[in-house]
Write an enzyme that holds these catalytic residues in place. Sequence first.
Site, short mmCIF file in Angstrom:
data_model
loop_
_atom_site.label_atom_id
_atom_site.label_comp_id
_atom_site.label_asym_id
_atom_site.label_seq_id
_atom_site.Cartn_x
_atom_site.Cartn_y
_atom_site.Cartn_z
N ASP A 1 0.42 -0.63 13.48
CA ASP A 1 1.14 -1.82 13.04
C ASP A 1 1.47 -2.75 14.20
O ASP A 1 1.71 -3.95 13.98
CB ASP A 1 2.44 -1.42 12.32
CG ASP A 1 2.18 -0.87 10.94
OD1 ASP A 1 1.06 -1.07 10.41
OD2 ASP A 1 3.09 -0.24 10.37
N GLY B 1 0.81 -1.21 0.00
CA GLY B 1 0.00 0.00 0.00
C GLY B 1 0.84 1.26 0.00
O GLY B 1 0.46 2.27 -0.60
#
Length: 438
Positions: A317, A93
Site C-alpha cells: 500500500d 476488496g
Amino acid sequence: MTSNGLGDSSPIRVLLPPDKSIFHRILFLAALSNKTVRIPIGDIIAGDVRSTINALKALGVSIQENPTELIIKGAGRGGFRKPGKPIDCGNSGTTARLLMGILSGQSFDSTLIGDESLSKRPMKRLASLLERSFRAAISTSENGTLPVHINGKRLHSGNIDLPIASAQVKTAALLAAYCADIQTAVTEPYPSRDHTEILLQAFGIDLKIESNSIFLRTGRELHLPTEFQIPDDVSAAAFFVAAGVIGKVDVRIPNASLNPSRTAYLDILNDSGVPIWFEEVASKNGERVGTIVVNGSSIRSIKPFQLSGSIIPNVQDEIPALAVIALFADGFSNISGASELRKKESDRLEALAENIRSAGGTIEESEDGLLITGSKEFKPSPTIVTHHNDHRIAMAMSILGLTGSAVTIPDASVVSISFPSFFSELQKFPRANTIILQ
C-alpha cells in the site's frame, strides 16, 4: 527508532482516518460476537469502511450511527440473515474477500457485487482455496471476478497453503473456519499484516502462530470489549511522511498504528537517511500505537532503496508514496516482486510509471516492478494526474505539488475511498496551493 529532536520550527500535526484494515476487521468480529460494541469515530467514514457497514446491515446486523460513534449489536456466528438482494461491496476488496469467507459457511445463499473497479479485481484464487480446503461452494464470473455467488453449506476442516502472502485471503480463511467452527492451519510463504491474528487472540480465540503458519482451533466465542478505539491508519500516514520529505518540513502524526507488519516502509526510509522516530508508544488491544515523527527539515540527501522478496507484502500500500520519494533520492531505486500491484484498484505499476513520466521523472516499468532514477535536484514538471480511479495514485502524485510545481487532480473525490479529509490535511503544508483539485 529513537528521537533525534526537531528543529526550531513547529512541526505540522496531521490527523489521519481510523486504520482501514483494523476497522474492517473489528466490524466483522463485532458482528460475529454476541456483544454490543461501541466504536468511537470521527466526522467522516471512509468509503471502503462504509461498504462493510452497509454489507453487515444487509445481513441483518444492528449498527447504529451517530456523529461520535458506531454501536454494533453482534448477531453471533449463526445470526446473519439471508440478504434480500446482492450485497454491494462498492470499491472495497477487503469487504468482498472477507465476506466470501464468512458467508461460505452460512445456512443461506448469497451474491456479492461491486463497482466497476472492484468488478475487475481477482476473486477466483480465494474461491478456489476455500472450495479445495473447506469444501465450500463458490462461483465467480468467467473472468474470475465479481459477481461471486456463494452457496452456503456446512464446511469441513482443512488446511490452506497460500501461494502468495495475502492478509485478505488469510483473513477470509480464518473467518470462514471460525464461523463454521472448524479447525484450520493457514500457511503463507511470507508473513503478511497480522491484525486478524492479533484481534482473534485478544478476544479469546484459541489461535497459535508458528513460523509462517497460523493454527485456529474450535469451540470458543469472541469476547470483545464494550468499546474499541481504532488507531489511525499508518498506510495513510505514508503520504504525509512523503510530504515531510519532499516539502522539507517536520511532521507529527499522532495515534498511528505502529504494527510491525505495517511500518516496514518507515524502516526503509530511515535506512535511506530520512530521520523518523516514534514517540508516546503504547499497546492497545494487542496493537502497538504511537506518534510518528518525521524530521524533514534536516534532510540533506536520500539514499536510493531496493525492495524485493519478503518485504513486498508489507509495503504494497505504501509503494506509491515510496515511488514518489524515490524521485528525490540520489541514484537508482528498484522495486521488484510486486506484480500484485497490477491487481489493485488500478494497475499501480503502470499508473505510477505513466504519471511519474508525465511529471518529468525517469522510470522504467518491468513485469513485476519499477526502476526509478532519482536526484536531489529533481524538479517536477506541471502535470495533470491520471489516477485511474485509484485513491493511492491520486494521493501519492499530489505530494509533488509541494515542490511548487502545479499538480492537477481531476475527480479529486476519489480519495474518499480511504481518506476523505486528505486534501484538507495537505493544506497544512507550505506550497499546497499549487495542488489544483477538480
